[in-house]
Design an enzyme around this catalytic site. Structure first.
Site, PDB file in Angstrom:
ATOM      1  NE  ARG A 187       7.303   6.193   5.778  1.00  0.00           N
ATOM      2  CZ  ARG A 187       7.442   6.988   6.854  1.00  0.00           C
ATOM      3  NH1 ARG A 187       6.632   6.873   7.878  1.00  0.00           N
ATOM      4  NH2 ARG A 187       8.374   7.910   6.887  1.00  0.00           N
ATOM      5  CE  LYS A 235       0.677   2.565   9.450  1.00  0.00           C
ATOM      6  NZ  LYS A 235       2.102   2.856   9.377  1.00  0.00           N
ATOM      7  NE  ARG A 287      -2.109   9.025  20.916  1.00  0.00           N
ATOM      8  CZ  ARG A 287      -2.668   7.836  20.908  1.00  0.00           C
ATOM      9  NH1 ARG A 287      -3.157   7.357  22.020  1.00  0.00           N
ATOM     10  NH2 ARG A 287      -2.736   7.145  19.821  1.00  0.00           N
TER      11      ARG A 287
HETATM   12  C1  BTN Z   1       3.860   1.638   6.574  1.00  0.00           C
HETATM   13  O1  BTN Z   1       4.764   1.223   7.302  1.00  0.00           O
HETATM   14  O2  BTN Z   1       2.963   2.370   7.013  1.00  0.00           O
HETATM   15  C2  BTN Z   1       3.798   1.246   5.123  1.00  0.00           C
HETATM   16  C3  BTN Z   1       3.163  -0.092   4.911  1.00  0.00           C
HETATM   17  C4  BTN Z   1       3.136  -0.532   3.465  1.00  0.00           C
HETATM   18  C5  BTN Z   1       2.659  -1.947   3.309  1.00  0.00           C
HETATM   19  C6  BTN Z   1       2.414  -2.290   1.875  1.00  0.00           C
HETATM   20  S1  BTN Z   1       1.483  -3.772   1.672  1.00  0.00           S
HETATM   21  C7  BTN Z   1       1.778  -3.749  -0.033  1.00  0.00           C
HETATM   22  C8  BTN Z   1       3.223  -3.333  -0.206  1.00  0.00           C
HETATM   23  N1  BTN Z   1       4.110  -4.468  -0.099  1.00  0.00           N
HETATM   24  C9  BTN Z   1       4.912  -4.375   0.952  1.00  0.00           C
HETATM   25  O3  BTN Z   1       5.759  -5.228   1.295  1.00  0.00           O
HETATM   26  N2  BTN Z   1       4.667  -3.245   1.630  1.00  0.00           N
HETATM   27  C10 BTN Z   1       3.623  -2.463   0.991  1.00  0.00           C
END
Ligand code: BTN
Length: 338
Positions: free
Chosen positions: A128, A193, A329
């Site tokens: 994201r 995370k 935090r």
């Molecule tokens: C985040 O930033 O928390 C979201 C991460 C999402 C990663 C997944 S891995 C499978 C899919 N392909 C990508 O390029 N991104 C999502």
């Protein structure tokens, strides 16, 4: 790299995946190539994929740790009959830029609702907020699912929360007792995370629309591989130890739950999922900063509204936000993302 070379690498890794010792002669015979070609392919694969490969003098090669490579048949056979019906093809790739990008392209070319793509690694995994998603080979989950809806994208505002709940429930069932959600859909364990979801939506304003839901889950991540992650992180191996589920079983559970959530959202929207999201809410009552398009709004987390918006008690009263990045935090000298 040519297709032959890639096929050879794939075949070699499948032979070595059991973690046992395999002689050069055995590997060469299985692939129908010379021992020198085996040696070259293995060293290249180890370098390229970051695998720890041990060469035992005059005996052969083995991987430092067995690998459980993803296998479409094994995942499919672990699914319930309704889940199998919801799916429209399950693709497993050795390597891809991004499973989300791949499915967004497939969607534009007419792929059916319920298509799933998983990869052993991503070369350009996306998170994201335009961040990269660290996606090394062979241990984690990179999973994307395409879903089509008759209505427009505006109706899909709560979908990312519904998907977060689906994944959190799978993880809790797998034994992750303290699994929690950080708005909108980060998967956290004790403030670190563990995974996240990236939803990409496209469509006509009055419909139809489609979404690609991408899940990245840290199952086992080396310190070195994780060096680029700019926030506290954890992997399932650290949380579950010996109870760490196999990748195919875990992926099947996630496919089952996500496809059920995507289908259910089409029928009932976010409302049925709100109590579960609130029960997983990691930061209710916590002081936070919300970063939104260059703005920083501080306040106290007051949960989520019925439409999925984040509620913040601010100096100006209770405010609802539909986008942004929550930071937590306060530290001496500033805030850190959590
Ligand atoms: C985040 O930033 O928390 C979201 C991460 C999402 C990663 C997944 S891995 C499978 C899919 N392909 C990508 O390029 N991104 C999502």
């Amino acid at each position: 790299m040519g297709t032959d070379t890639l096929d050879r690498r794939d075949a070699l890794l499948r032979l070595l995946a059991d973690g046992g010792l395999h002689s050069g002669a055995e590997l060469a015979a299985a692939l129908g190539v010379s021992r020198a070609a085996v040696w070259k392919a293995l060293h290249r694969a180890a370098d390229d994929l970051g695998l720890e490969l041990t060469a035992v003098r005059r005996k052969g090669y083995r991987l430092a740790r067995p690998l459980e490579l993803l296998d479409a048949d094994s995942m499919t056979s672990a699914l319930s009959a309704p889940a199998r019906q919801r799916l429209a093809g399950l693709e497993v790739l050795f390597s891809v830029d991004s499973t989300n990008t791949r499915l967004m392209q497939a969607a534009a070319a007419g792929a059916a609702s319920g298509r799933v793509c998983l990869a052993e690694r991503q070369l350009a995994g996306r998170g994201r907020g335009g961040r990269d998603w660290v996606s090394p080979f062979g241990e984690n989950i990179y999973l994307s699912m395409l879903w089509r809806y008759p209505g427009g994208p505006a109706g899909l505002g709560g979908l990312s929360l519904a998907c977060g709940v689906a994944v959190a429930e799978v993880l809790r069932q797998a034994g992750v007792a303290d699994i929690a959600l950080k708005w909108p859909n980060d998967l956290h364990w004790r403030r670190r995370k563990l995974g996240g979801l990236l939803l990409e939506v496209a469509g006509e304003s009055h419909g139809p629309s489609h979404v690609v839901v991408g899940l990245g889950l840290n199952r086992r991540l080396g310190e070195q591989q994780a060096a680029a992650i700019d926030q506290p992180w954890v992997d399932l191996a650290a949380v579950l130890g010996d109870a760490l589920p196999g990748r195919n079983r875990l992926a099947a559970g996630l496919i089952e739950a996500l496809s059920a959530a995507l289908a259910a959202y089409g029928d009932g929207g976010l409302a049925p999922v709100l109590p579960a999201w609130r029960a997983f809410d990691a930061y209710q009552g916590e002081p936070v900063a919300l970063l939104m398009g260059g703005q920083r709004i501080t306040g106290t987390c007051a949960g989520i509204a019925d439409d999925g918006a984040l509620l913040l008690k601010t100096a100006d009263g209770l405010r609802a936000f539909h986008a942004g990045e929550v930071s937590l935090r306060p530290l001496a000298g500033g805030w850190v993302r959590a």
